[in-house]
Design a protein around this motif. Sequence first.
Motif, PDB file in Angstrom:
ATOM      1  N   UNK A  68     -15.390  -2.513   2.332  1.00 25.87           N
ATOM      2  CA  UNK A  68     -15.286  -2.055   0.951  1.00 25.87           C
ATOM      3  C   UNK A  68     -14.550  -3.108   0.132  1.00 25.87           C
ATOM      4  N   UNK A  69     -15.255  -3.688  -0.834  1.00 28.53           N
ATOM      5  CA  UNK A  69     -14.642  -4.615  -1.780  1.00 28.53           C
ATOM      6  C   UNK A  69     -14.130  -3.801  -2.950  1.00 28.53           C
ATOM      7  N   UNK A  70     -12.853  -3.990  -3.282  1.00 32.63           N
ATOM      8  CA  UNK A  70     -12.215  -3.155  -4.291  1.00 32.63           C
ATOM      9  C   UNK A  70     -11.358  -4.014  -5.212  1.00 32.63           C
ATOM     10  N   UNK A  71     -11.484  -3.785  -6.520  1.00 32.69           N
ATOM     11  CA  UNK A  71     -10.602  -4.458  -7.473  1.00 32.69           C
ATOM     12  C   UNK A  71      -9.212  -3.849  -7.419  1.00 32.69           C
ATOM     13  N   UNK A  72      -8.217  -4.641  -7.783  1.00 33.65           N
ATOM     14  CA  UNK A  72      -6.834  -4.184  -7.728  1.00 33.65           C
ATOM     15  C   UNK A  72      -6.483  -3.170  -8.815  1.00 33.65           C
ATOM     16  N   UNK A  73      -7.367  -2.985  -9.813  1.00 33.24           N
ATOM     17  CA  UNK A  73      -7.088  -2.022 -10.886  1.00 33.24           C
ATOM     18  C   UNK A  73      -7.998  -0.796 -10.787  1.00 33.24           C
ATOM     19  N   UNK A  74      -8.419  -0.491  -9.558  1.00 35.07           N
ATOM     20  CA  UNK A  74      -9.231   0.706  -9.293  1.00 35.07           C
ATOM     21  C   UNK A  74      -8.354   1.789  -8.684  1.00 35.07           C
ATOM     22  N   UNK A  75      -8.533   3.013  -9.161  1.00 34.54           N
ATOM     23  CA  UNK A  75      -7.867   4.171  -8.582  1.00 34.54           C
ATOM     24  C   UNK A  75      -8.935   5.022  -7.904  1.00 34.54           C
ATOM     25  N   UNK A  76      -8.768   5.216  -6.615  1.00 36.14           N
ATOM     26  CA  UNK A  76      -9.723   5.997  -5.835  1.00 36.14           C
ATOM     27  C   UNK A  76      -9.507   7.478  -6.097  1.00 36.14           C
ATOM     28  N   UNK A  77     -10.580   8.201  -6.418  1.00 39.27           N
ATOM     29  CA  UNK A  77     -10.497   9.641  -6.635  1.00 39.27           C
ATOM     30  C   UNK A  77     -10.913  10.395  -5.379  1.00 39.27           C
ATOM     31  N   UNK A  78     -10.711  11.692  -5.408  1.00 37.44           N
ATOM     32  CA  UNK A  78     -10.858  12.538  -4.220  1.00 37.44           C
ATOM     33  C   UNK A  78     -12.167  12.323  -3.467  1.00 37.44           C
TER      34      UNK A  78
END
Length: 256
Positions: free
Chosen positions: A84-94
Amino acid sequence: MSLSIIILTYNSELCIQPCLESVLNECSSMQSEIIVVDNNSSDSTKEIIVKKFPTVKLIQNCTNQGVAKARNIGIQYSSGEYILILDDDVIVQNNSIKMLLNFIKNNENTGVVGPQLENPDGSIQYNGLEVPTFKNKLKRVLNKLLQLHRPNKYEKQILTKEAYQPGYLIGAVQLTKRSIFNRVGLLDEKIFYGPEDADFCMRVRASNFDIVCLPNARMTHSYQRRSYQITQLPTLFKHFKALLYFWKKHHITIFD
């Protein structure tokens, strides 16, 4: 290790803590690893990670390596079957990561899958986009300059929460399989800053795999935090140079 989460940071002290907290909360019951690749931050990003997130693996680059190369470093260091590539300003939701994992596991022809991204105010952020041809890129730039709102091509599917296949998914959130990287290669390191995400998706599709966006899986992305960076002349030049390279690589002309 089933899932490896790769997060790229660069002077991310304002956003990295909520990002990591949301990821850890989501993955508490999953077999996973979190790898942060820092592109030589000059603020307190690295200190926050080391002090508050001891289970996170931190790779520190001595210089800013750009997006593609830094993410490749994390991918090569990782061990998960899914990445999983993820940006540092992403908030994962439920349950959004679990939803993406379940989809890609149950749909063998899916090469890359992503959630529907939202702005911090809850409004829709268009992360499933058409291929950035010269014409599409020009239209997006003009719309921003003129502050025009034009419906996204996939607006109906987003509103009905129906899975759809965009031209590409922006690199803020992309879930794929290690076997896909083994087949099509890593991110193109000749692209310092955009459109390495579109290039990767196009190579995946050329190998007969689908690019899918799941509107029922939601994550928050503070996209505006990054928007200022591309307005800086050195970054703008690198982005334009990368676009020219991308168009030449994929044989895209101004008439396409």
